[in-house]
Design a protein around this motif. Structure first.
Motif, mmCIF file in Angstrom:
data_model
loop_
_atom_site.group_PDB
_atom_site.id
_atom_site.type_symbol
_atom_site.label_atom_id
_atom_site.label_comp_id
_atom_site.label_asym_id
_atom_site.label_seq_id
_atom_site.Cartn_x
_atom_site.Cartn_y
_atom_site.Cartn_z
ATOM 1 N N ARG A 134 -4.827 -3.033 2.924
ATOM 2 C CA ARG A 134 -5.049 -1.592 3.080
ATOM 3 C C ARG A 134 -3.718 -0.844 3.105
ATOM 4 O O ARG A 134 -3.594 0.234 2.516
ATOM 5 N N ASN A 135 -2.736 -1.413 3.802
ATOM 6 C CA ASN A 135 -1.418 -0.792 3.882
ATOM 7 C C ASN A 135 -0.788 -0.687 2.493
ATOM 8 O O ASN A 135 -0.240 0.359 2.130
ATOM 9 N N ASP A 136 -0.873 -1.757 1.712
ATOM 10 C CA ASP A 136 -0.328 -1.722 0.356
ATOM 11 C C ASP A 136 -1.043 -0.685 -0.505
ATOM 12 O O ASP A 136 -0.414 0.009 -1.313
ATOM 13 N N MET A 137 -2.343 -0.551 -0.340
ATOM 14 C CA MET A 137 -3.084 0.438 -1.122
ATOM 15 C C MET A 137 -2.738 1.864 -0.684
ATOM 16 O O MET A 137 -2.675 2.773 -1.509
ATOM 17 N N LYS A 138 -2.488 2.060 0.595
ATOM 18 C CA LYS A 138 -2.047 3.376 1.065
ATOM 19 C C LYS A 138 -0.666 3.705 0.503
ATOM 20 O O LYS A 138 -0.409 4.849 0.106
ATOM 21 N N ILE A 139 0.206 2.720 0.468
ATOM 22 C CA ILE A 139 1.548 2.923 -0.089
ATOM 23 C C ILE A 139 1.434 3.225 -1.581
ATOM 24 O O ILE A 139 2.144 4.088 -2.107
ATOM 25 N N TYR A 140 0.548 2.534 -2.275
ATOM 26 C CA TYR A 140 0.352 2.783 -3.707
ATOM 27 C C TYR A 140 -0.184 4.199 -3.940
ATOM 28 O O TYR A 140 0.248 4.888 -4.867
ATOM 29 N N THR A 141 -1.099 4.649 -3.095
ATOM 30 C CA THR A 141 -1.616 6.014 -3.197
ATOM 31 C C THR A 141 -0.499 7.024 -2.967
ATOM 32 O O THR A 141 -0.408 8.026 -3.688
ATOM 33 N N ALA A 142 0.349 6.757 -1.986
ATOM 34 C CA ALA A 142 1.493 7.642 -1.750
ATOM 35 C C ALA A 142 2.429 7.647 -2.956
ATOM 36 O O ALA A 142 2.987 8.692 -3.316
#
Length: 170
Positions: A134-142
């Motif tokens: 989830r953290n990696d996907m949030k970073i990717y969204t950012a």
């Protein structure tokens, strides 16, 4: 390279600045390929892609300088090769390099592969932590938002400068 917390944070910084560019690149090419846009606007969209990437690289340089202050040395960088690779994005400010827009895509794919490697490692491990995914996907969204924002700022600046040029000429 050790697997410390700071190494992970620096890897996430790289992902945050550069991994979203391939999707933005593909989206712009699809938009530029649609038949209902004027030819000048299409070419402007594609021409500004490397400059948006260079702006993201410049912002990354600012973050690196801020994080390293007051001791500017490579000893404080956990991923020196990836960091240097990310800083090479600044070279896309040079018009001769930015003429080939596909080079900026190839440059960003290296960092995108790091994101994919992280996701595959986390998903295939026996103790997969869904929070890290989830953290990696949030970073990717950012990263997507950052790259879209840099591109939009340059597009807006380009149109404003073009408008003032036309006013001065007439």
């Amino acid at each position: 390279m050790d697997n410390s917390f700071f190494a992970y944070i620096q890897e996430l910084e790289l992902i945050a600045f550069f991994s979203g560019f391939p999707l933005i690149y593909a989206t712009i090419l699809v938009v530029a390929g649609s038949s209902n846009l004027k030819q000048g606007f299409k070419s402007k969209l594609v021409q500004l892609l490397p400059y948006g990437y260079a702006l993201a690289g410049t912002l990354y340089l600012g973050l690196i300088l801020k994080n390293l202050y007051p001791n500017y040395s490579l000893e404080n960088i956990q991923h020196p090769y990836l960091t240097i690779w990310g800083l090479l994005a600044i070279l896309f400010w040079i018009p001769a390099i930015s003429k080939k827009t596909s080079i900026s895509l190839m440059h960003s794919l290296v960092i995108f592969i790091v994101l994919i490697k992280n996701l595959l490692t986390q998903l295939t491990s026996s103790s997969a932590d869904i929070n890290m995914v989830r953290n990696d996907m949030k970073i990717y969204t950012a990263s997507l938002i950052l790259n879209l924002g840099t591109f939009a700022c340059l597009l807006l600046l380009s149109f404003v400068l073009n408008h003032f040029r036309k006013k001065i000429i007439t």
